[in-house]
Design an enzyme around this catalytic site. Sequence first.
Site, PDB file in Angstrom:
ATOM      1  N   LYS A 129       0.971  -1.029   0.045  1.00  0.00           N
ATOM      2  CA  LYS A 129       0.216  -0.033   0.335  1.00  0.00           C
ATOM      3  C   LYS A 129       1.085   1.210  -0.030  1.00  0.00           C
ATOM      4  O   LYS A 129       2.087   1.488   0.233  1.00  0.00           O
ATOM      5  CB  LYS A 129      -0.940   0.101   1.369  1.00  0.00           C
ATOM      6  CG  LYS A 129      -2.389   0.935   1.603  1.00  0.00           C
ATOM      7  CD  LYS A 129      -3.686   0.078   0.165  1.00  0.00           C
ATOM      8  CE  LYS A 129      -4.797   1.093   0.232  1.00  0.00           C
ATOM      9  NZ  LYS A 129      -5.705   0.042  -0.627  1.00  0.00           N
ATOM     10  N   ASP A 169      -7.016   4.856  -5.167  1.00  0.00           N
ATOM     11  CA  ASP A 169      -7.408   4.785  -3.246  1.00  0.00           C
ATOM     12  C   ASP A 169      -8.260   6.253  -3.369  1.00  0.00           C
ATOM     13  O   ASP A 169      -8.689   6.169  -4.487  1.00  0.00           O
ATOM     14  CB  ASP A 169      -6.532   3.955  -2.334  1.00  0.00           C
ATOM     15  CG  ASP A 169      -6.934   3.361  -1.124  1.00  0.00           C
ATOM     16  OD1 ASP A 169      -7.810   4.332  -0.721  1.00  0.00           O
ATOM     17  OD2 ASP A 169      -7.282   2.616  -0.978  1.00  0.00           O
TER      18      ASP A 169
END
Length: 449
Positions: A129, A169
């Site tokens: 991430k 995201d």
Amino acid sequence: MTNASEYVKKIQEEIHQRNGHEPEFLQAIDEFFPTIVPFLENHPEYIDHNLLALVTEPERVIQFRVPWQDDQGNWQVNRGFRIQFNSAMGPYKGGLRFHPSVNLSILKFLAFEQIFKNSLTGLPIGGGKGGSDFDPKGKSDAEVMRFCQSFMTELAKHIGPNTDIPAGDIGVGKREIGYLYGTYKRLKQYDAGVLTGKPVEFWGSKGRTEATGYGAVYFVKHLLADLNEDFTDKVALVSGSGNVAIYCIEKLYQLGAKPVTCSDSNGFIYDEAGIDLALLKELKEVKRARLTEYVKARPNAKYYENQSVWETDFNAELAFPCATQNEINLEQGQRLVKNGVRIVAEGANMPSSVEAAEYFVENKVYYCPGKAANAGGVAVSALEMSQNSQRLQWDKEEVDVQLDKIMKNIYENCRDTALLHDQKDNFMLGANIAGFARVAEAMEIQGLV
């Protein structure tokens, strides 16, 4: 050999001592650890090899500065991050988040969850991430472009189509992905497979925008089928108004349910007649407007300023938290159960606190955790990687069929794993053990490196 419960508690305490300043990461650890005790009891070799300590430490943490110039010619600086957490199952895979709240704790929790989410898809992808505390809201296209170009100038040193494949995201949509990809291409030459969530105009996957929201609904579809039910006439509460929420709402309508709420950071809409999907798409995808504009076009709807969907009393059977982490606390979870919610399916990452999640499980609510229910997005990202490798672009219908199949497999894996450990319908335990088992086995095979 140490007792499994004692071992888990020992490693949990050590992680708290070493990462005491990272509350979101610790929350993810505290939710995960107790559920895998039954699995470790059957696999003492993982205790002997101290595998929990290994899997909870990122393989690599990258932090860098991102200097950029605003439209007034002033220089600004933000922090950039990439957490390459675990590559046992394949190259690191996970989104980039641009939001003022981004810090190391949030990205470590997201990357840790991503390991097991990606494992559950059955596809060859590891967990990672990244992102920045940059806020795209209120910025011009030119400012966003300059920031993305600066961000990718550094990130490009650490990623690649067979190493680490970021995606979008919160705060990173097709505009940002386009700017990021253009800079990568300039630095490294053309390679479509280095980013997913790309616009379909240059080798993005059809159906990727819809995938996370659709996937959460597909997970519940297969759960309902096990109960000899379907979505017909079921009322659903949905939070958020980004891609996940919008396409969760769309798929709920397609399957016969009635979603009545959506939200943004300023408040939420309750529309008893059902959310007007076309209006919501126009406001959020075209105008990028706030939800206060919704009630101007739909005067019978009600706008609740500075409130959460989960703070008020609406009768519904289904709840789809699709906004952000920790949006449902214990008190709000109790209210949902009191108001008739039978199924909570997480479209966001860790939207329920540990206490709320445990309350759902204890009170026989079908709790579908984010690492399982929202895995549709990364699953289609992996399909996008496959299409890029083949130099092909599949039809949207083909992608959707594959998505539904993957979500069915994830649901059945969670269900069957819970049953195997005498925890019928405990999808939190099922998801955690099923995801962890594949990663643990791969790490053992590779020599725990």
